[in-house]
Design a protein around this motif. Structure first.
Motif, PDB file in Angstrom:
ATOM      1  N   THR A 243       0.804  -1.226   0.000  1.00 50.38           N
ATOM      2  CA  THR A 243       0.000   0.000   0.000  1.00 50.38           C
ATOM      3  C   THR A 243       0.832   1.270   0.000  1.00 50.38           C
ATOM      4  OG1 THR A 243      -1.717  -1.165   1.203  1.00 50.38           O
ATOM      5  CG2 THR A 243      -1.722   1.229   1.373  1.00 50.38           C
TER       6      THR A 243
ATOM      7  N   TYR B  53      -5.992  -3.236   2.899  1.00 50.89           N
ATOM      8  CA  TYR B  53      -4.635  -2.801   2.585  1.00 50.89           C
ATOM      9  C   TYR B  53      -3.633  -3.670   3.340  1.00 50.89           C
ATOM     10  CZ  TYR B  53      -6.694   1.697   1.030  1.00 50.89           C
ATOM     11  OH  TYR B  53      -7.408   2.683   0.397  1.00 50.89           O
TER      12      TYR B  53
ATOM     13  N   ASP C 121       0.797  -3.819   4.108  1.00 54.95           N
ATOM     14  CA  ASP C 121       2.150  -3.300   3.901  1.00 54.95           C
ATOM     15  C   ASP C 121       3.035  -3.820   5.033  1.00 54.95           C
ATOM     16  OD1 ASP C 121       3.221  -0.838   1.945  1.00 54.95           O
ATOM     17  OD2 ASP C 121       4.471  -1.191   3.704  1.00 54.95           O
TER      18      ASP C 121
ATOM     19  N   LEU D 152       1.709   1.436   9.125  1.00 54.32           N
ATOM     20  CA  LEU D 152       0.781   1.082  10.207  1.00 54.32           C
ATOM     21  C   LEU D 152       0.448   2.306  11.051  1.00 54.32           C
ATOM     22  CD1 LEU D 152      -0.744  -1.010  11.957  1.00 54.32           C
ATOM     23  CD2 LEU D 152       1.406  -1.429  13.164  1.00 54.32           C
TER      24      LEU D 152
ATOM     25  N   ALA E 199      -2.118   4.206   9.354  1.00 54.61           N
ATOM     26  CA  ALA E 199      -3.202   3.401   8.790  1.00 54.61           C
ATOM     27  C   ALA E 199      -4.575   3.985   9.079  1.00 54.61           C
ATOM     28  CB  ALA E 199      -3.126   1.965   9.308  1.00 54.61           C
TER      29      ALA E 199
ATOM     30  N   LEU F 286      -6.265   5.266   6.267  1.00 49.82           N
ATOM     31  CA  LEU F 286      -6.769   4.282   5.315  1.00 49.82           C
ATOM     32  C   LEU F 286      -8.094   3.669   5.760  1.00 49.82           C
ATOM     33  CD1 LEU F 286      -3.404   2.400   4.672  1.00 49.82           C
ATOM     34  CD2 LEU F 286      -4.470   4.105   3.186  1.00 49.82           C
ATOM     35  N   LEU F 287      -8.522   4.000   6.974  1.00 46.65           N
ATOM     36  CA  LEU F 287      -9.677   3.315   7.551  1.00 46.65           C
ATOM     37  C   LEU F 287     -10.921   4.189   7.608  1.00 46.65           C
ATOM     38  CD1 LEU F 287      -7.769   1.444  10.399  1.00 46.65           C
ATOM     39  CD2 LEU F 287      -8.384   0.602   8.146  1.00 46.65           C
TER      40      LEU F 287
ATOM     41  N   THR G 291     -13.100  -0.724   5.345  1.00 50.03           N
ATOM     42  CA  THR G 291     -11.674  -0.836   5.041  1.00 50.03           C
ATOM     43  C   THR G 291     -10.974  -1.485   6.229  1.00 50.03           C
ATOM     44  OG1 THR G 291     -11.066   1.331   5.942  1.00 50.03           O
ATOM     45  CG2 THR G 291     -11.705   1.270   3.629  1.00 50.03           C
TER      46      THR G 291
ATOM     47  N   TYR H  84      -6.711  -2.865   7.576  1.00 50.11           N
ATOM     48  CA  TYR H  84      -5.271  -2.796   7.323  1.00 50.11           C
ATOM     49  C   TYR H  84      -4.580  -3.998   7.954  1.00 50.11           C
ATOM     50  CZ  TYR H  84      -0.431  -1.333   7.176  1.00 50.11           C
ATOM     51  OH  TYR H  84       0.920  -1.301   6.941  1.00 50.11           O
TER      52      TYR H  84
ATOM     53  N   GLN I 137      -0.669  -5.553   8.658  1.00 53.92           N
ATOM     54  CA  GLN I 137       0.778  -5.381   8.550  1.00 53.92           C
ATOM     55  C   GLN I 137       1.390  -6.743   8.252  1.00 53.92           C
ATOM     56  OE1 GLN I 137       3.014  -3.529  11.723  1.00 53.92           O
ATOM     57  NE2 GLN I 137       4.906  -3.645  10.525  1.00 53.92           N
TER      58      GLN I 137
END
Length: 259
Positions: free
Chosen positions: A73, A96, A98, A104, A107, A110-111, A119, A121, A123
């Protein structure tokens, strides 16, 4: 939480630097500036790659895909993939993944899903596909089509880590109707420059490796390529994004359909 190693450069933080971001450290800046000295268009390449990701995601959302798995990501840069696809289909679900702890740390950006979508995430490293798939199953329904993206990632996976096997394992887990979106740097047009660029990454501990058009096309074995097939990034559905140059950027892209 994993600690952030600032003793050696990380590809995600170098990419952030190329995009003009601030989430990088002196060691990343030094390596990124070395790359720039060998290939001055690297920042344009990062932007061209990101624009391709936006266009491909928009096209697949328009084709009815409602689930996305984005591996590698990177540090969030708006608009992120979920913002693109949820703009088309608010009920889209995005996972996602990464391996950099700094991603992180960011993140949360991203949420911020739409209320209708979701969404998540993870790790994890792409070299652990089973771990990524297990975590993604908590959010995505693997009996329904998923758009898997490994954008600007496979040139950071050397042959000894078996990228073909990794991609095959990921794609085999997907339902019919799914898609694979890839982009990859190439040395086809200037092998000497790219040998020097790869050496910068390898000295920093990242197993970089550029590949030819034929090698890149091999990642799509068994899939049906979406028109126009494997092309340079700027030539892939330019009508889906803002007008941009970049025809000379040595970045192959493609989207494959699992029928």
């Amino acid at each position: 939480m994993s600690t952030i190693d600032t003793s050696k450069p990380h590809s995600a933080r170098m990419y952030d630097y190329f995009l003009g971001g601030k989430d990088n450290y002196p060691v990343d800046v030094a390596a990124a500036e070395q790359v720039t000295s060998h290939f001055p268009a690297v920042s344009q390449m990062a932007r061209t790659n990101r624009a391709f990701m936006h266009r491909a995601s928009r096209l697949l959302a328009g084709r009815g895909v409602r689930q996305f798995l984005d591996i590698g990501t990177g540090i969030p840069t708006e608009p992120n993939l979920h913002q693109i696809v949820q703009g088309t289909a608010p009920d889209s679900r995005v996972v996602y993944a990464d391996n950099d702890p700094i991603v992180l740390r960011h993140a949360e950006a991203l949420l911020h899903s739409t209320p209708e979508g979701r969404t998540a995430y993870v790790q994890a490293d792409v070299r652990e596909p089973g771990r990524i798939l297990a975590a993604a199953r908590e959010t995505l329904d693997f009996t329904q089509p998923i758009a898997l993206s490994l954008v600007a990632l496979l040139h950071l996976v050397a042959d000894e880590d078996e990228p073909i096997r990794i991609v095959r394992e990921l794609v085999e887990s997907l339902a019919p109707g799914s898609y694979l979106t890839l982009s990859h740097a190439t040395g086809d047009f200037d092998p000497e420059t790219w040998e020097r660029v790869v050496e910068v990454y390898r000295k920093g501990g990242t197993a970089a490796q550029v590949r030819s058009r034929e090698e890149f096309s091999g990642f799509f074995t068994g899939l049906e390529l979406v028109d126009p097939g494997v092309v340079l990034a700027a030539l892939w559905h330019p009508e889906l994004g803002a007008r941009q140059s970049g025809e000379e950027i040595p970045l192959y892209v493609g989207v494959g359909h699992k029928s």
